[in-house]
Design an enzyme around this catalytic site. Sequence first.
Site, PDB file in Angstrom:
ATOM      1  CG  HIS A 188      31.164  16.442  83.200  1.00 53.18           C
ATOM      2  ND1 HIS A 188      32.187  15.511  83.219  1.00 53.18           N
ATOM      3  CD2 HIS A 188      30.057  15.787  83.624  1.00 53.18           C
ATOM      4  CE1 HIS A 188      31.716  14.343  83.604  1.00 53.18           C
ATOM      5  NE2 HIS A 188      30.430  14.487  83.866  1.00 53.18           N
ATOM      6  CG  ASN A 189      31.878  14.870  87.041  1.00 52.87           C
ATOM      7  OD1 ASN A 189      30.714  15.163  87.340  1.00 52.87           O
ATOM      8  ND2 ASN A 189      32.231  13.634  86.739  1.00 52.87           N
ATOM      9  CD  GLU A 218      28.079  17.350  87.144  1.00 52.60           C
ATOM     10  OE1 GLU A 218      27.317  16.374  87.282  1.00 52.60           O
ATOM     11  OE2 GLU A 218      28.903  17.442  86.214  1.00 52.60           O
ATOM     12  CG  ASP A 220      28.746  14.870  90.857  1.00 51.82           C
ATOM     13  OD1 ASP A 220      27.958  15.681  90.353  1.00 51.82           O
ATOM     14  OD2 ASP A 220      29.387  14.039  90.206  1.00 51.82           O
ATOM     15  CG  HIS A 235      32.874  10.791  89.552  1.00 53.52           C
ATOM     16  ND1 HIS A 235      33.571  10.429  88.430  1.00 53.52           N
ATOM     17  CD2 HIS A 235      31.568  10.617  89.240  1.00 53.52           C
ATOM     18  CE1 HIS A 235      32.730  10.047  87.490  1.00 53.52           C
ATOM     19  NE2 HIS A 235      31.514  10.155  87.967  1.00 53.52           N
ATOM     20  CD  GLU A 269      25.440  13.022  89.529  1.00 49.26           C
ATOM     21  OE1 GLU A 269      25.829  11.918  89.967  1.00 49.26           O
ATOM     22  OE2 GLU A 269      25.872  13.530  88.487  1.00 49.26           O
ATOM     23  CE  LYS A 321      20.559  20.450  85.438  1.00 47.71           C
ATOM     24  NZ  LYS A 321      21.127  19.316  86.160  1.00 47.71           N
ATOM     25  CE  LYS A 323      15.717  13.755  89.229  1.00 41.24           C
ATOM     26  NZ  LYS A 323      17.111  13.797  88.822  1.00 41.24           N
ATOM     27  CB  SER A 430      21.026  16.452  82.094  1.00 41.44           C
ATOM     28  OG  SER A 430      21.077  17.643  82.849  1.00 41.44           O
ATOM     29  NE  ARG A 457      25.398  19.986  83.469  1.00 40.91           N
ATOM     30  CZ  ARG A 457      25.798  18.790  83.879  1.00 40.91           C
ATOM     31  NH1 ARG A 457      24.952  17.760  83.819  1.00 40.91           N
ATOM     32  NH2 ARG A 457      27.006  18.589  84.359  1.00 40.91           N
TER      33      ARG A 457
END
Length: 943
Positions: A188-189, A218, A220, A235, A269, A321, A323, A430, A457
């Site tokens: 994560h992050n 991940e 972002d 972040h 993200e 991954k 959209k 998620s 996730r």
Amino acid sequence: MLFVQTLKQLSWMRLRFLVDPAGKIPVKVIARTFASGRTEKLVYQCLSEMNLPSGKNEAVEKDDFTFDKFYNLYHKICPRNDIEELFREVAQGKDFINIDQFVTFLNEKQRDPRLNEILYPLYDEKRAIEIIETYEQDEAAKEAKRLTKDGLIRYLMSDENAPVFLDRLDIYMEMDLPLCAYYINSSHNTYLIGRQFGGKSSVEMYRQVLLAGCRCVELDCWDGKGEDEEPIITHGMAMCTDILFKDVIYAIRDTAFVTSDYPVILSFENHCCKTQQHKLAKYCDEIFGDLLLKEPLEDWPLEPGAPLPPPNALKKKILIKNKRLKPEVEKKELELFRQGQFVIEDEEKEDAGATVKPIPTDVPIPPETPAPDAAAPSTEGADAAPPVPYTGSTTNVHPWLSSMVNYAQPVKFNSFEVAEQKNIHHNMSSFSEPVGLNYLKSQAIDFVNYNKKQMSRIYPSGTRANSSNYMPQVFWNAGCQMVSLNFQTSDLPMQLNQGKFEYNGNCGYLLKPDFMRRTDRTFDPFAESPVDGVIAAQCSVRVIAGQFLSDKKVGTYVEVDMYGLPTDTIRREFRTRMVPANGLNPVYNEEPFLFRKVVLPDLAVLRFGVYDDSGKLLGQRILPLDGLQAGFRHISLRTEANFPMSLPMLFCNIELKIYVPDGFEDFMAALSDPRGFMGAQQKQNEQMSSMGIEVTDNKADKVEKKEEKKEEPLVFEPITIELIRQDKAFQKTTKKNQKEYDTLKKKQMKEKLTMQKAQCGAIDKIVKGKNKADLVNDPNIRKLVQEQTLQWSELMERHRKEEWKFLKGQLDDQRELLRKHMELMQAGQLKQLEARHERDLKEMNAKQAKISVETSKEINNDKTLKSKQEKERRLREKQQNNTKRFVDERKIKISKQNNEKEKLKIKHGKQLEMLSHDIQKMIDMYTNEEIEYEMSSKSEFFA
């Protein structure tokens, strides 16, 4: 994974590299390596005894410092008195272990009794000799097929005697099932090296986590500023530093497939505008090249109901991954883009550096907070920051980037029912930690079923501003594939994650248990009883000693925890005594820590934690229960961050068995070894007989007791017409009919008496004064007798006909009355049976309640159960067994009672049928009597 012998060799090799300018190993470097609360003088003395340079400022020639010298120095500094005790026990007081003793030791102590003897054969003399020849250094002992103490120590510390099966270190799992059938090591992050709020970002983190075996990272992505407008990773809205997206892509390319060839998933993200999204797609396309999976594989189309591809089909492939646009929109816009006609309209850009109104800081962190030994950054004072709310990715996606998304298409989660209806396996969702927990509490089985076809996730709660981690086990129990953790925080959850994914070749993919993959199986992650098809286990761990646990003279103790299903999880309960002022070779020699009932061994792991007297974690190790080896094993320890420690280790005795509920031990022993069980019983009986104790057959006694207590079954008298007529209630109901019948019989009797009197008077009158000898031939008398006989016969005929007519009419009239009365009598029998059943159930409930109370008293008085938690767990286990037994008894009892009621109802049904049949039969009988009478002679007379 590195084991004791390998780690020792690495330590020796490392020492040989730590040379001075002259190419020699400084003595003080050797002393520092073996420092463990002992003075350096001890190391110097041991070196001197080995004829090696021992002065503080001296150095040892590399060629003189062989591995055997290193090994001897190791055991001089840290003598293994704990193994000496084991050696004496096996050797039965002698200076050596012979071949028979060694084979017995290997089979009885070093082998898991649950193993199949065909797949995992028992140790034999040949295998024992091979071990002796490999590890025994004494040639004379080797020739005599004997094992000395040194040989036993070398074997017990070898990689061959590792605590887990060696094949688990390689890729041993099936890798040809859909992606959703695997747990995937996830971050994560990934870019953060510290806190979630105001933390620093680093490209190096991507290299580190990928090299550590992580398969889902991940990114972002936010719009970059400046002239070049390069996309950045940070972040957003949390005052964190940023790094260039392009640099991260290069780092991923270089390290993605160093540790593992299996696919890497990039979880975007995406907060970028379309212009910068074009750059994201461009960099992925150009830098990754053929590593990027841009199109779905031919055999695994993106269609409803089509399964996901397996890891083997995606080797050395990177999946994005992000959209995705609707298919028709993507097709149209992608065509325009390729023709150079795609126009990006002015769009509002998101500012990663902007701050948002923080959510309240008093939001409670879920209970899976790190344990006190977790190395989480401090959140006290001015460093504390408000948690940052999650901001979703943009849905305004560039068609080129959209076209790169295939088997990991994120969609908004509506419900498990909607997901089931759509049945699109490449759609995934998620869930934040608290949302995931809510679904687990309310729809646990649905969550497990969802994860059988689709991927999910999980990411940490926004309240974890200090980058602490939640316990991943609870989500693994539900089959969630990507349980994302903050890799920068070496806390307990992260240790569990890294310890679990060490196995299967550290490839980042672990196959979920069979019942969590198959659609025809139902699994409840909160189950407390064994899962169908899975054999519950029992695990016992005795911590004997430790070696080189600390380089300081401190007290040490060991905690042994288990993590798995909620019912299997036991933590902070099993702890050895504190051994003061000994970090070198403390001997604990504790009573075994017993994990009596492990419902699901496939998901359970053991954690060994070593602490000093201040509670500081000195080392830890995670071992999966399904790959654990029984016997005396050395467990090499890891740091908080799960890096191997060269010398620190624990020496433990592990016993593994099939869990057997209370009361079934003898039954299990008889099944496992019928001949041995019967032999042991016979031997016991003979010993008791020799002591003058009469041996009786306990089973026969039990049968007799059962027979004594056995209550006689209710036997009901068959209900017939005669029985009904004898019934007082029926007699009362039919009193009028009986009165009419009695009146008829009286009337007939009166007529008969009157006729008899008249006829007798007539005879007396005619015979008066006559000779008896003449009476026989007197024609007048003959005529009178004939007339009287005819009169009597006519009277009797009329009486019979009247009676038959009356009885037939009465039977016909009473047909319904008899039926109703029979039903009333049957209802009475049924009520009597139900009352008996109710009484039996009450007695059974009282007996079961008594057993429960006695069980509670037994547990409370059991001195072997030392802690309150152990007593509670034992009581819960016994109560579960009792409840299961009680439920089974109740089911059997109710089934038996239902059978009895059903039989009685069938019997009653037949009786009703027989009633109609018997009434008709009696009517027919009277009719037949009448017919027979008509056909017979009518002459009758009275005597």
